[in-house]
Design a protein around this motif. Structure first.
Motif, mmCIF file in Angstrom:
data_model
loop_
_atom_site.group_PDB
_atom_site.id
_atom_site.type_symbol
_atom_site.label_atom_id
_atom_site.label_comp_id
_atom_site.label_asym_id
_atom_site.label_seq_id
_atom_site.Cartn_x
_atom_site.Cartn_y
_atom_site.Cartn_z
ATOM 1 N N LEU A 26 35.718 38.674 43.045
ATOM 2 C CA LEU A 26 36.042 39.255 41.746
ATOM 3 C C LEU A 26 37.390 38.747 41.229
ATOM 4 O O LEU A 26 37.535 38.456 40.030
ATOM 5 C CB LEU A 26 36.054 40.780 41.837
ATOM 6 C CG LEU A 26 36.371 41.530 40.541
ATOM 7 C CD1 LEU A 26 35.354 41.196 39.445
ATOM 8 C CD2 LEU A 26 36.401 43.035 40.788
ATOM 9 N N LYS A 27 38.374 38.626 42.114
ATOM 10 C CA LYS A 27 39.695 38.129 41.703
ATOM 11 C C LYS A 27 39.597 36.711 41.135
ATOM 12 O O LYS A 27 40.220 36.387 40.120
ATOM 13 C CB LYS A 27 40.657 38.143 42.890
ATOM 14 C CG LYS A 27 41.093 39.534 43.316
ATOM 15 C CD LYS A 27 41.954 39.480 44.571
ATOM 16 C CE LYS A 27 42.312 40.877 45.048
ATOM 17 N NZ LYS A 27 43.078 40.851 46.314
ATOM 18 N N VAL A 28 38.804 35.879 41.802
ATOM 19 C CA VAL A 28 38.645 34.493 41.340
ATOM 20 C C VAL A 28 37.815 34.458 40.057
ATOM 21 O O VAL A 28 38.148 33.748 39.105
ATOM 22 C CB VAL A 28 37.995 33.622 42.429
ATOM 23 C CG1 VAL A 28 37.869 32.170 41.953
ATOM 24 C CG2 VAL A 28 38.806 33.674 43.726
ATOM 25 N N ARG A 29 36.753 35.262 40.016
ATOM 26 C CA ARG A 29 35.883 35.280 38.836
ATOM 27 C C ARG A 29 36.630 35.783 37.602
ATOM 28 O O ARG A 29 36.430 35.276 36.492
ATOM 29 C CB ARG A 29 34.646 36.148 39.082
ATOM 30 C CG ARG A 29 33.692 36.164 37.900
ATOM 31 C CD ARG A 29 32.398 36.877 38.203
ATOM 32 N NE ARG A 29 31.564 36.146 39.124
ATOM 33 C CZ ARG A 29 30.841 35.076 38.802
ATOM 34 N NH1 ARG A 29 30.895 34.586 37.572
ATOM 35 N NH2 ARG A 29 30.085 34.484 39.701
ATOM 36 N N THR A 30 37.513 36.751 37.779
ATOM 37 C CA THR A 30 38.283 37.286 36.654
ATOM 38 C C THR A 30 39.095 36.182 35.996
ATOM 39 O O THR A 30 39.158 36.078 34.766
ATOM 40 C CB THR A 30 39.210 38.423 37.129
ATOM 41 O OG1 THR A 30 38.409 39.483 37.661
ATOM 42 C CG2 THR A 30 40.040 38.961 35.975
ATOM 43 N N ARG A 31 39.694 35.336 36.815
ATOM 44 C CA ARG A 31 40.456 34.222 36.254
ATOM 45 C C ARG A 31 39.510 33.199 35.618
ATOM 46 O O ARG A 31 39.779 32.681 34.531
ATOM 47 C CB ARG A 31 41.299 33.553 37.332
ATOM 48 C CG ARG A 31 42.043 32.371 36.743
ATOM 49 C CD ARG A 31 43.076 31.737 37.630
ATOM 50 N NE ARG A 31 43.766 30.738 36.821
ATOM 51 C CZ ARG A 31 44.850 30.967 36.092
ATOM 52 N NH1 ARG A 31 45.422 32.162 36.090
ATOM 53 N NH2 ARG A 31 45.386 30.012 35.352
ATOM 54 N N PHE A 32 38.413 32.903 36.267
ATOM 55 C CA PHE A 32 37.455 31.917 35.764
ATOM 56 C C PHE A 32 36.909 32.313 34.394
ATOM 57 O O PHE A 32 36.776 31.479 33.495
ATOM 58 C CB PHE A 32 36.311 31.773 36.772
ATOM 59 C CG PHE A 32 35.170 30.904 36.318
ATOM 60 C CD1 PHE A 32 35.376 29.580 35.954
ATOM 61 C CD2 PHE A 32 33.886 31.415 36.249
ATOM 62 C CE1 PHE A 32 34.326 28.768 35.539
ATOM 63 C CE2 PHE A 32 32.825 30.621 35.834
ATOM 64 C CZ PHE A 32 33.045 29.303 35.480
ATOM 65 N N GLU A 33 36.625 33.600 34.221
ATOM 66 C CA GLU A 33 36.037 34.087 32.963
ATOM 67 C C GLU A 33 36.987 33.886 31.778
ATOM 68 O O GLU A 33 36.547 33.814 30.636
ATOM 69 C CB GLU A 33 35.681 35.575 33.087
ATOM 70 C CG GLU A 33 34.604 35.894 34.118
ATOM 71 C CD GLU A 33 33.206 35.518 33.666
ATOM 72 O OE1 GLU A 33 33.046 35.198 32.475
ATOM 73 O OE2 GLU A 33 32.281 35.531 34.505
ATOM 74 N N LYS A 34 38.278 33.776 32.042
ATOM 75 C CA LYS A 34 39.247 33.613 30.957
ATOM 76 C C LYS A 34 39.243 32.204 30.364
ATOM 77 O O LYS A 34 39.665 32.007 29.228
ATOM 78 C CB LYS A 34 40.661 33.943 31.478
ATOM 79 C CG LYS A 34 40.853 35.422 31.813
ATOM 80 C CD LYS A 34 42.257 35.662 32.354
ATOM 81 C CE LYS A 34 42.460 37.136 32.684
ATOM 82 N NZ LYS A 34 43.808 37.378 33.269
ATOM 83 N N ASN A 35 38.779 31.239 31.164
ATOM 84 C CA ASN A 35 38.781 29.853 30.684
ATOM 85 C C ASN A 35 37.773 29.030 31.481
ATOM 86 O O ASN A 35 38.150 28.214 32.330
ATOM 87 C CB ASN A 35 40.185 29.242 30.810
ATOM 88 C CG ASN A 35 40.234 27.802 30.313
ATOM 89 O OD1 ASN A 35 39.342 27.342 29.607
ATOM 90 N ND2 ASN A 35 41.286 27.086 30.682
ATOM 91 N N LYS A 36 36.489 29.255 31.195
ATOM 92 C CA LYS A 36 35.440 28.581 31.968
ATOM 93 C C LYS A 36 35.494 27.067 31.819
ATOM 94 O O LYS A 36 35.355 26.326 32.790
ATOM 95 C CB LYS A 36 34.059 29.098 31.558
ATOM 96 C CG LYS A 36 33.753 30.498 32.044
ATOM 97 C CD LYS A 36 32.293 30.839 31.773
ATOM 98 C CE LYS A 36 31.932 32.206 32.352
ATOM 99 N NZ LYS A 36 30.490 32.504 32.168
#
Length: 213
Positions: free
Chosen positions: A57-67
């Motif tokens: 989730l921590k990694v995905r949260t960052r990924f979702e901000k700038n795919k």
């Protein structure tokens, strides 16, 4: 083999590397698949499942901000480090522990596969205690303090039998042990490549020391 098992589902399969880089979206999907697989090990392993899921989730949260700018995991790592003056941020620290958890699971699945394929009297290797002990010794143990090591010893002895796990991998169907192992072997190929690429990137960035084993 037309039977569908847990590890043959597309969303659980780790991506092929692209020029040596790890596609972020499919990687995170596969990591969540690993976390959910840990759930098959029983309630004693709930903290392990929660740890892996939390780090995904921590990694995905960052990924979702700038795919678009973080299509590959290496770009995400570089971006997070840049924003934190070269130090671990929330995403890169989460990914560090996710990487360690994946190393543990890769060793565990590999040991399960190898013991099953050795043939002979499989009843002697039904218990997964030795498998999980081996995986722990070759991955997470060096990162844990005394208390964590003692807690993990208790968790290990709550491990289910292999037949229970393989039935879960077969999605509740009977008699598919060979199919499950076959799919696990296929799954392990990309899983290994992804983990090795991630390990090497963290070592190259000076964020992790090589595993002595």
């Amino acid at each position: 083999m037309d039977e569908v098992t847990y590890f043959s589902k597309p969303e659980h399969i780790f991506p092929h590397l692209v020029d040596g880089r790890i596609p972020t979206e499919q990687f995170l999907s596969a990591c969540q698949g690993i976390a959910d697989f840990v759930g098959f090990l029983g309630t004693a392993f709930a903290p392990v499942k929660a740890d892996i899921s939390g780090n995904v989730l921590k990694v995905r949260t960052r990924f979702e901000k700038n795919k678009a700018g973080q299509e590959f995991l290496e770009s995400l790592i570089d971006s997070d480090l840049a924003e934190n003056n070269g130090k671990l941020g929330i995403a890169t620290e989460g990914l560090l522990w996710l990487k360690r958890g994946l190393e543990f699971m890769l060793h565990m699945l590999g040991r399960m596969i190898d013991q099953y394929n050795e043939g002979g009297d499989r009843s002697k290797t039904e218990s997964l205690v030795s498998v999980i002990n081996y995986a722990y010794d070759h991955s997470l143990k060096r990162h844990h303090g005394f208390v964590s090591k003692q807690l993990f010893k208790l968790v290990i002895h709550a491990a289910p039998y292999r037949k229970t796990i393989l039935k879960a991998v077969a999605l509740g169907k009977e008699g598919l042990e060979d199919v499950c192992i076959h799919h696990m072997v296929e799954h392990r190929a990309n899983f290994t490549q992804n983990v090795n690429a991630l390990v090497n990137y963290y070592v190259a960035k000076g964020l992790e020391t090589p595993n002595p084993t």
